[in-house]
Write a protein that holds these residues in place. Structure first.
Motif, PDB file in Angstrom:
ATOM      1  N   THR A 215       0.831  -1.209   0.000  1.00  0.00           N
ATOM      2  CA  THR A 215       0.000   0.000   0.000  1.00  0.00           C
ATOM      3  C   THR A 215       0.861   1.253   0.000  1.00  0.00           C
ATOM      4  N   ARG A 216       1.895   1.260   0.834  1.00  0.00           N
ATOM      5  CA  ARG A 216       2.765   2.438   0.906  1.00  0.00           C
ATOM      6  C   ARG A 216       3.482   2.679  -0.423  1.00  0.00           C
ATOM      7  N   GLN A 219       1.046   4.358  -2.766  1.00  0.00           N
ATOM      8  CA  GLN A 219       0.812   5.741  -2.366  1.00  0.00           C
ATOM      9  C   GLN A 219       2.021   6.622  -2.681  1.00  0.00           C
ATOM     10  N   ARG A 220       3.214   6.068  -2.465  1.00  0.00           N
ATOM     11  CA  ARG A 220       4.421   6.832  -2.795  1.00  0.00           C
ATOM     12  C   ARG A 220       4.474   7.145  -4.286  1.00  0.00           C
ATOM     13  N   ASP A 222       1.983   7.445  -6.381  1.00  0.00           N
ATOM     14  CA  ASP A 222       0.983   8.471  -6.695  1.00  0.00           C
ATOM     15  C   ASP A 222       1.481   9.858  -6.284  1.00  0.00           C
ATOM     16  N   LYS A 223       2.113   9.953  -5.120  1.00  0.00           N
ATOM     17  CA  LYS A 223       2.631  11.232  -4.641  1.00  0.00           C
ATOM     18  C   LYS A 223       3.706  11.772  -5.571  1.00  0.00           C
ATOM     19  N   GLU A 247      -3.641  -3.748  -5.726  1.00  0.00           N
ATOM     20  CA  GLU A 247      -3.440  -2.680  -4.747  1.00  0.00           C
ATOM     21  C   GLU A 247      -2.455  -1.631  -5.255  1.00  0.00           C
ATOM     22  N   ARG A 251      -3.724   2.256  -5.739  1.00  0.00           N
ATOM     23  CA  ARG A 251      -3.151   3.345  -4.949  1.00  0.00           C
ATOM     24  C   ARG A 251      -2.432   4.371  -5.814  1.00  0.00           C
ATOM     25  N   SER A 252      -1.901   3.967  -6.963  1.00  0.00           N
ATOM     26  CA  SER A 252      -1.181   4.901  -7.838  1.00  0.00           C
ATOM     27  C   SER A 252      -2.043   5.423  -8.977  1.00  0.00           C
ATOM     28  N   GLN A 253      -3.327   5.044  -8.980  1.00  0.00           N
ATOM     29  CA  GLN A 253      -4.286   5.443 -10.018  1.00  0.00           C
ATOM     30  C   GLN A 253      -3.885   4.915 -11.390  1.00  0.00           C
ATOM     31  N   ASN A 312      -9.887  12.405 -10.267  1.00  0.00           N
ATOM     32  CA  ASN A 312      -9.213  12.945  -9.087  1.00  0.00           C
ATOM     33  C   ASN A 312      -9.065  14.453  -9.225  1.00  0.00           C
TER      34      ASN A 312
END
Length: 529
Positions: A215-216, A219-220, A222-223, A247, A251-253, A312
């Motif tokens: 998950t992290r 998310q990273r 995507d950021k 996943e 999380r990264s779209q 988004n």
């Protein structure tokens, strides 16, 4: 993972990568739209060009047809903004792209690797832009290594071979290395925005077995503006590990695809669809007026009709040219061009300017008065001289005659020369006015200057006086008529995306010096002086 995530991933795994029609009401689809990037460029006229890079797809990754202008809504802040726009695709731009492909190379992938290598080379990278950088990293029980190179140096050289490892592979460690490569991606010139993509081909297993780290990692990505697109394949049909790939994509779209059978056609379908998602990504160019308050606000795209989705949110940044801030001026060929013009004169400057004007006026008036006086003196005839000592009332001496004044000389006659026929210099009309012209300020032909004529045709069709090939221009888009005096009029020839004058769509209108014309993504200034 929570139950909602498991449910989503199971739906993803059950999706068959088959073509989808947006008007097929018998198929219940879920639609997604993702804003990948937002660029703002100052226009050479006024306002800005707002470019939105939008991916819109169905659950299985099939792209949606959004060519109907009514199917797209732009929302800025708390409400919808009705701003004219042009619709294009990513392949029609000169944007930079960096792609890192991660391929599992464990022993159970031995038979699949040659097919994967061929499909990456042919179906994924085949006709992507030369401004694309690529790296292919294999991973097994050891972390994959490599570096970004040009797509020209990569095509035809994708080679994959198993490392004969049988344990869980180092998926997340290799993903960390891929994100580091993308972070260091270079452009020419330096600072241009880069579209960053990671493609993961594997069965979802990772030696760490850490679900939170999965998950992290998503998310990273995507950021950091990286989309992770995953292609799942399991030689022994183990589906549960594939949830990790779902996943990462969620999380990264990014998007998730599942290859059920190790066959050339199956890999081709997955990689071709991913290629289309990259090359055919929608690029919406909005022409924002100076009164539209959009800078610094959050925006999103809403698709309506039978393919309803909400993207988004993304913040609209400061105006820039190829990533370099351009607070004043306008963009041309990735550079911020400043408007020409001096600064303020100051009090002393204005005093000197006004004083100089007054002194010049006095000198001019003095010269005019001198010539008028001389002319009047030449017209006055002096009275005849009288005898010496004569006073008014006295008789004149006998026989006295007044002296004879010499007869005035007749004015010299200037020889009349026959007037020569006027010579019309190049670039001018017979009446002395310059031939009207178009100066292109943005688009693929920026900097060109074109003289006009009666019937001047603009379009993408070969043979037009001005050929514009930008994906937004119709075959015979617009035409300009010109009278002998030089007066010009612009006509729209029924184009798809319209013809705009000073930001207003027209069918026909007279042209005045200095106005701006926009056809597709090209802006041009009309010059008549």
């Amino acid at each position: 993972m929570n139950r909602a995530l498991v449910a989503i991933c199971l739906v993803l795994l059950c999706t068959v990568a088959t073509p989808v029609r947006a008007d097929d009401e018998a198929t219940h689809q879920s639609y997604f739209s993702v804003v990948d990037r937002v660029d703002v460029e100052p226009s050479s006229l006024t306002g800005y060009r707002l470019r939105v890079y939008l991916t819109a797809h169905a659950l299985g990754g099939q792209l949606l047809d959004l060519t109907d202008p009514k199917s797209i809504q732009l929302h800025v802040g708390s409400g919808e903004k009705k701003i004219p726009y042009a619709l294009g695709t990513y392949a029609e731009t000169d944007s930079d792209t960096a792609i890192v492909v991660l391929v599992q190379a464990t022993i159970d992938y031995t038979d699949a690797l040659p097919l994967i290598a061929e499909s990456i080379d042919r179906d994924l990278l085949g006709d992507l832009s030369d401004r694309t950088q690529v790296a292919v990293l294999q991973f097994g029980e050891t972390t994959g290594t490599g570096k970004l190179g040009t797509i020209k140096s990569t095509r035809g050289k994708v080679m994959l071979a198993t490392d004969n490892s049988a344990g869980d592979p180092a998926l997340l460690d290799t993903l960390d290395r891929a994100l580091l490569l993308l972070k260091k991606a270079k452009t020419t010139p330096e600072g241009r925005p880069v579209r960053k993509i990671v493609v993961v081909v594997g069965d979802g297993r990772d030696m760490a077995g850490d679900k939170d780290r999965v998950t992290r990692a998503g998310q990273r990505a995507d950021k950091e503006g990286v989309r992770i697109h995953t292609i799942a394949y399991s030689a022994n049909d183990a589906r549960r590990p594939m949830l990790a790939l779902g996943e990462l994509s969620k999380r990264s779209q990014g998007t998730f695809r599942w290859v059920r059978k190790d066959a050339a056609d199956s890999w081709k379908a997955a990689f071709t669809q991913l290629h289309d998602e990259i090359a055919k990504q929608y690029v919406l160019t909005y022409f924002v007026g100076p009164d539209d308050d959009v800078i610094g606000k959050k925006m999103k795209i809403v698709t309506v009709g039978r393919t309803e989705s909400t993207s988004n949110e993304m913040k609209i940044g400061e105006p820039s040219c190829a990533g370099n801030v351009c607070a004043t001026g306008y963009c041309a060929e990735d550079k911020c061009i400043q408007y020409k013009g001096g600064g303020g004169r100051g009090v002393l400057g204005w005093i000197l300017l006004v004083g100089g004007i007054l002194v010049g006026a006095v000198v001019v008036l003095g010269v005019i008065g001198f010539f008028i006086t001389k002319r009047q003196q030449g017209q006055i005839q002096m009275p005849p001289a009288m005898p010496p000592g004569w006073q008014p009332g006295m008789p004149l001496p006998p026989g006295w005659q007044p002296p004879q004044m010499p007869a005035p000389k007749p004015p010299k006659q200037k020889k009349q020369k026959l007037a020569a026929a006027p010579v019309v210099p190049p670039g001018y009309l017979p009446n002395g006015r310059p031939i009207p012209a178009l100066m292109i300020t943005s688009g693929p032909r920026t900097g060109e200057r074109h003289l006009l004529r009666n019937g001047y045709l603009i379009g993408k069709q070969p043979g037009c006086d001005l050929v514009i090939e930008d994906g937004y221009t119709s075959s015979m888009h617009a035409q300009i008529s010109m009278e002998e005096s030089g007066a010009c009029k612009l006509y729209d020839r029924g184009s798809t995306n319209g013809t705009f004058v000073n930001g207003v769509r027209i069918t026909d209108t007279p042209l005045q010096h200095g106005i701006m014309i926009r056809i597709g993504s090209t802006e041009m200034r009309f010059l008549a002086e």
